[in-house]
Design a protein around this motif. Structure first.
Motif, PDB file in Angstrom:
ATOM      1  N   ASP A  44       0.844  -1.193   0.000  1.00 58.59           N
ATOM      2  CA  ASP A  44       0.000   0.000   0.000  1.00 58.59           C
ATOM      3  C   ASP A  44       0.884   1.248   0.000  1.00 58.59           C
ATOM      4  O   ASP A  44       0.764   2.109  -0.849  1.00 58.59           O
ATOM      5  CB  ASP A  44      -0.912   0.026   1.225  1.00 58.59           C
ATOM      6  CG  ASP A  44      -2.061  -0.965   1.116  1.00 58.59           C
ATOM      7  OD1 ASP A  44      -2.627  -1.080   0.023  1.00 58.59           O
ATOM      8  OD2 ASP A  44      -2.371  -1.631   2.110  1.00 58.59           O
ATOM      9  N   GLN A  45       1.756   1.311   0.992  1.00 58.08           N
ATOM     10  CA  GLN A  45       2.696   2.417   1.124  1.00 58.08           C
ATOM     11  C   GLN A  45       4.025   1.849   1.598  1.00 58.08           C
ATOM     12  O   GLN A  45       4.054   1.009   2.494  1.00 58.08           O
ATOM     13  CB  GLN A  45       2.200   3.454   2.135  1.00 58.08           C
ATOM     14  CG  GLN A  45       0.888   4.111   1.762  1.00 58.08           C
ATOM     15  CD  GLN A  45       0.454   5.120   2.808  1.00 58.08           C
ATOM     16  OE1 GLN A  45       1.283   5.732   3.485  1.00 58.08           O
ATOM     17  NE2 GLN A  45      -0.850   5.305   2.962  1.00 58.08           N
ATOM     18  N   LEU A  46       5.095   2.336   1.005  1.00 53.73           N
ATOM     19  CA  LEU A  46       6.410   1.816   1.392  1.00 53.73           C
ATOM     20  C   LEU A  46       7.454   2.918   1.355  1.00 53.73           C
ATOM     21  O   LEU A  46       7.601   3.618   0.345  1.00 53.73           O
ATOM     22  CB  LEU A  46       6.819   0.677   0.452  1.00 53.73           C
ATOM     23  CG  LEU A  46       8.208   0.073   0.707  1.00 53.73           C
ATOM     24  CD1 LEU A  46       8.267  -0.570   2.082  1.00 53.73           C
ATOM     25  CD2 LEU A  46       8.563  -0.946  -0.368  1.00 53.73           C
ATOM     26  N   ASP A  47       8.185   3.047   2.442  1.00 53.79           N
ATOM     27  CA  ASP A  47       9.324   3.949   2.537  1.00 53.79           C
ATOM     28  C   ASP A  47      10.577   3.083   2.459  1.00 53.79           C
ATOM     29  O   ASP A  47      10.821   2.253   3.339  1.00 53.79           O
ATOM     30  CB  ASP A  47       9.268   4.723   3.856  1.00 53.79           C
ATOM     31  CG  ASP A  47      10.426   5.696   4.010  1.00 53.79           C
ATOM     32  OD1 ASP A  47      11.295   5.741   3.114  1.00 53.79           O
ATOM     33  OD2 ASP A  47      10.465   6.414   5.021  1.00 53.79           O
ATOM     34  N   LEU A  48      11.375   3.278   1.428  1.00 54.02           N
ATOM     35  CA  LEU A  48      12.558   2.432   1.231  1.00 54.02           C
ATOM     36  C   LEU A  48      13.697   2.752   2.197  1.00 54.02           C
ATOM     37  O   LEU A  48      14.574   1.909   2.401  1.00 54.02           O
ATOM     38  CB  LEU A  48      13.067   2.567  -0.208  1.00 54.02           C
ATOM     39  CG  LEU A  48      12.454   1.631  -1.240  1.00 54.02           C
ATOM     40  CD1 LEU A  48      13.062   1.886  -2.603  1.00 54.02           C
ATOM     41  CD2 LEU A  48      12.676   0.176  -0.838  1.00 54.02           C
ATOM     42  N   ALA A  49      13.699   3.935   2.771  1.00 48.61           N
ATOM     43  CA  ALA A  49      14.832   4.341   3.618  1.00 48.61           C
ATOM     44  C   ALA A  49      15.128   3.355   4.748  1.00 48.61           C
ATOM     45  O   ALA A  49      16.271   2.913   4.906  1.00 48.61           O
ATOM     46  CB  ALA A  49      14.590   5.747   4.164  1.00 48.61           C
ATOM     47  N   PRO A  50      14.151   2.974   5.582  1.00 45.89           N
ATOM     48  CA  PRO A  50      14.462   2.043   6.669  1.00 45.89           C
ATOM     49  C   PRO A  50      14.828   0.656   6.174  1.00 45.89           C
ATOM     50  O   PRO A  50      15.591  -0.057   6.826  1.00 45.89           O
ATOM     51  CB  PRO A  50      13.168   2.017   7.498  1.00 45.89           C
ATOM     52  CG  PRO A  50      12.104   2.470   6.564  1.00 45.89           C
ATOM     53  CD  PRO A  50      12.754   3.450   5.651  1.00 45.89           C
ATOM     54  N   ILE A  51      14.311   0.246   5.023  1.00 43.33           N
ATOM     55  CA  ILE A  51      14.645  -1.075   4.488  1.00 43.33           C
ATOM     56  C   ILE A  51      16.103  -1.103   4.049  1.00 43.33           C
ATOM     57  O   ILE A  51      16.854  -2.041   4.338  1.00 43.33           O
ATOM     58  CB  ILE A  51      13.721  -1.429   3.313  1.00 43.33           C
ATOM     59  CG1 ILE A  51      12.309  -1.678   3.831  1.00 43.33           C
ATOM     60  CG2 ILE A  51      14.230  -2.667   2.570  1.00 43.33           C
ATOM     61  CD1 ILE A  51      11.314  -2.037   2.765  1.00 43.33           C
ATOM     62  N   VAL A  52      16.529  -0.050   3.348  1.00 44.78           N
ATOM     63  CA  VAL A  52      17.927   0.032   2.902  1.00 44.78           C
ATOM     64  C   VAL A  52      18.862   0.106   4.101  1.00 44.78           C
ATOM     65  O   VAL A  52      19.930  -0.518   4.128  1.00 44.78           O
ATOM     66  CB  VAL A  52      18.120   1.255   1.984  1.00 44.78           C
ATOM     67  CG1 VAL A  52      19.603   1.488   1.711  1.00 44.78           C
ATOM     68  CG2 VAL A  52      17.363   1.058   0.675  1.00 44.78           C
ATOM     69  N   ALA A  53      18.456   0.838   5.135  1.00 49.68           N
ATOM     70  CA  ALA A  53      19.298   0.968   6.328  1.00 49.68           C
ATOM     71  C   ALA A  53      19.444  -0.357   7.050  1.00 49.68           C
ATOM     72  O   ALA A  53      20.515  -0.679   7.582  1.00 49.68           O
ATOM     73  CB  ALA A  53      18.703   2.020   7.265  1.00 49.68           C
ATOM     74  N   ARG A  54      18.373  -1.151   7.070  1.00 50.30           N
ATOM     75  CA  ARG A  54      18.409  -2.407   7.817  1.00 50.30           C
ATOM     76  C   ARG A  54      19.035  -3.543   7.014  1.00 50.30           C
ATOM     77  O   ARG A  54      19.602  -4.477   7.575  1.00 50.30           O
ATOM     78  CB  ARG A  54      16.992  -2.805   8.235  1.00 50.30           C
ATOM     79  CG  ARG A  54      16.947  -4.059   9.109  1.00 50.30           C
ATOM     80  CD  ARG A  54      15.592  -4.266   9.735  1.00 50.30           C
ATOM     81  NE  ARG A  54      15.524  -5.470  10.545  1.00 50.30           N
ATOM     82  CZ  ARG A  54      16.005  -5.592  11.767  1.00 50.30           C
ATOM     83  NH1 ARG A  54      16.610  -4.564  12.328  1.00 50.30           N
ATOM     84  NH2 ARG A  54      15.903  -6.716  12.442  1.00 50.30           N
ATOM     85  N   HIS A  55      18.919  -3.465   5.689  1.00 52.77           N
ATOM     86  CA  HIS A  55      19.429  -4.553   4.839  1.00 52.77           C
ATOM     87  C   HIS A  55      20.401  -4.017   3.782  1.00 52.77           C
ATOM     88  O   HIS A  55      20.128  -4.072   2.585  1.00 52.77           O
ATOM     89  CB  HIS A  55      18.264  -5.272   4.160  1.00 52.77           C
ATOM     90  CG  HIS A  55      17.181  -5.707   5.098  1.00 52.77           C
ATOM     91  ND1 HIS A  55      17.370  -6.682   6.036  1.00 52.77           N
ATOM     92  CD2 HIS A  55      15.902  -5.286   5.256  1.00 52.77           C
ATOM     93  CE1 HIS A  55      16.251  -6.861   6.727  1.00 52.77           C
ATOM     94  NE2 HIS A  55      15.356  -6.017   6.276  1.00 52.77           N
ATOM     95  N   PRO A  56      21.533  -3.506   4.186  1.00 53.19           N
ATOM     96  CA  PRO A  56      22.472  -2.871   3.247  1.00 53.19           C
ATOM     97  C   PRO A  56      23.137  -3.841   2.275  1.00 53.19           C
ATOM     98  O   PRO A  56      23.739  -3.400   1.291  1.00 53.19           O
ATOM     99  CB  PRO A  56      23.511  -2.231   4.173  1.00 53.19           C
ATOM    100  CG  PRO A  56      23.494  -3.110   5.392  1.00 53.19           C
ATOM    101  CD  PRO A  56      22.057  -3.498   5.576  1.00 53.19           C
ATOM    102  N   ASP A  57      23.035  -5.151   2.533  1.00 52.72           N
ATOM    103  CA  ASP A  57      23.701  -6.132   1.672  1.00 52.72           C
ATOM    104  C   ASP A  57      22.773  -6.746   0.623  1.00 52.72           C
ATOM    105  O   ASP A  57      23.150  -7.717  -0.036  1.00 52.72           O
ATOM    106  CB  ASP A  57      24.301  -7.261   2.524  1.00 52.72           C
ATOM    107  CG  ASP A  57      25.401  -6.762   3.444  1.00 52.72           C
ATOM    108  OD1 ASP A  57      26.208  -5.924   2.988  1.00 52.72           O
ATOM    109  OD2 ASP A  57      25.451  -7.191   4.617  1.00 52.72           O
TER     110      ASP A  57
END
Length: 227
Positions: A44-57
């Motif tokens: 529905d809604q997604l902010d990529l910032a926290p995902i990239v921060a948590r999964h940098p690999d």
């Protein structure tokens, strides 16, 4: 250095970042922060910032909208090891947000489907040299204009528009039928004694739909008759 976790994580149900557990990286978690592949469906809604921060690999990222909205797409630039990127049915981002060629030196596959038309045109132009040189598998289809999104956001047959298995005529017919039936249903529910008349009315609606879809006009491969 800890070894990367060669695993995948799937989120199959309706996804809304406001209720998700993606936050700052957890230093005590030896697994998920080193995730290599991540699939998110029904967004529905997604902010990529926290995902990239948590999964940098991350090396593989596949995002499927409901359709939905996507913010902070520019943060993808921090995923230096990204090899596969797929975005489908997601909107609300601009051409300037999309990483330019060379940002991900290992990117081998880029698939964009049902995204803003200006994004599709920009990415297609920028990545054309890499595709021509066979350095990347580039697949961009179903660019969507703002008018299309406004008209089809609630249309359950929106995927038929631009499908290789459905003719444009049948896609338009299904969309028109849906809108017509939705309006009629609202009127029927507001009518006196709706509870008594609704079952028979719904049965007739199904018959009318079957008659329309089974029209003898030419149909595309993959569309079966209703019985």
């Amino acid at each position: 250095m800890k070894p990367l976790v060669n695993t995948r994580f799937y989120y199959e149900r309706s996804f809304d970042h406001r209720h998700a557990a993606f936050a700052a990286p957890d230093r005590d978690d030896p697994g998920l922060p080193q995730l290599l592949s991540l699939y998110l469906n029904e967004i529905d809604q997604l902010d990529l910032a926290p995902i990239v921060a948590r999964h940098p690999d991350l090396r593989e990222l596949r995002l499927f909208g409901k359709p939905g909205t996507l913010t902070n797409l520019s943060d993808l630039a921090h995923l230096s090891g990204l090899r596969v990127l797929l975005i489908e049915d997601l909107f609300a981002f601009a051409p300037a947000d999309f990483p330019s060629p060379g940002t991900h030196p290992h990117l081998a596959m880029l698939c964009l489907e049902s995204i803003p038309a200006d994004i599709a045109a920009t990415v297609k132009k920028l990545y054309a040299p890499l595709k021509k040189s066979a350095l990347i598998d580039l697949d961009i289809r179903k660019p969507r204009a703002p008018e299309w999104l406004a008209e089809n956001l609630d249309n359950p047959f929106r995927e038929w528009d631009g499908s290789e298995f459905v003719t444009p005529t049948n896609a338009r017919k299904a969309a028109a039928l849906y809108k017509k039936t939705r309006s009629a249903l609202r009127a029927q529910l507001a009518a006196p004694k709706a509870a008594e008349t609704l079952p028979a009315w719904l049965e007739q609606v199904v018959r009318d739909w079957a008659a329309e879809i089974n029209d003898p006009a030419p149909r595309a491969r993959g569309i079966r008759k209703c019985h």
